[in-house]
Design a protein around this motif. Structure first.
Motif: not given
Length: 228
Positions: A110-122, A129-137, A199-201
């Motif tokens: 779950y997202a700990p804070l409000d944000g937006t999807v910055h990037s994602f990558k496998n 990492y394998g599949p990875t998501i980065i959020l921007k706050h 991005k994504g990493d």
């Protein structure tokens, strides 16, 4: 912004739990996976199965529901991968920059804070990492990022850069060792002040030479999560 100001902001926030909210802070047990832990001398940390047995036994021994730890630990687990391993001890990347939460595969994140999807990558390097998501706050006009690594492949389905994410929204599930870089199932959670051009990493493990920079740019996630 100074590190102390950023740390003060993180401490002031009230995040949603990363794992299911039914798992309370008292349900976590900490674990040292550093090279200083003598118990690991009897464990083949290069084997995801052997390491999983060690971690799961530790969790069951303490009647816990999840295992946490790892910030700034110097670990031997990365020796198995050429992606991290270097002949020069000063350039070998073996100092962990995030917090790991060890729990079963497919557990929701779950997202700990409000944000937006910055990037994602496998990120498919062995031991990565394998599949990875980065959020921007953006909080109090301060921008920073949170990284979620070792996810399931399905976690990347339907993701789009810039999409809004609400605090407490499920953003992913944990991956198995077959897709997460060959580790026991766990979440690598990392706070990043300056994402640079990634991005994504983003580096989740440092060497000795660059450690001071990463300690400044990636403060202790427990300042936010307050697990211990």
């Amino acid at each position: 912004m100074s590190l102390s100001d950023f740390q003060t902001l993180l401490i002031s926030l009230q995040p949603h739990p990363l794992l299911n909210s039914s798992i309370k802070k008292d349900d976590y047990i900490s674990l040292d996976l550093s090279i200083q832990n003598p118990e690991l001398k009897a464990v083949n940390v290069g084997s995801s199965d052997d390491l999983k047995s060690f971690i799961w036994n530790h969790m069951q021994k303490h009647n816990a529901k999840a295992v946490s730890g790892g910030y700034l630990e110097q670990r031997g687990i990365y020796h198995r991968s050429d992606y991290f391993n270097q002949e020069n001890p000063e350039t070998e990347r073996n100092i962990h920059l995030g917090l790991d939460l060890w729990i079963e595969a497919n557990s929701p994140i779950y997202a700990p804070l409000d944000g937006t999807v910055h990037s994602f990558k496998n990120n498919t390097n062995y031991g990565d990492y394998g599949p990875t998501i980065i959020l921007k706050h953006t909080i109090e006009n301060i921008e920073f990022y949170t990284l979620y690594g070792h996810l399931s492949l399905e976690s990347l389905d339907g993701k789009a850069i810039g999409v809004e994410v609400k605090q407490g929204q499920q953003i992913a599930t944990l991956g198995t060792s077959e897709v997460n870089g060959d580790y026991p199932p766990h979440l690598h959670f990392q706070i990043i002040q300056d994402i640079q051009d990634y991005k994504g990493d983003y580096p989740g493990v440092s060497n000795q030479i660059e450690l001071e920079f990463y300690k400044q740019n990636c403060p202790d996630p427990n300042l936010l999560l307050k697990l211990n």
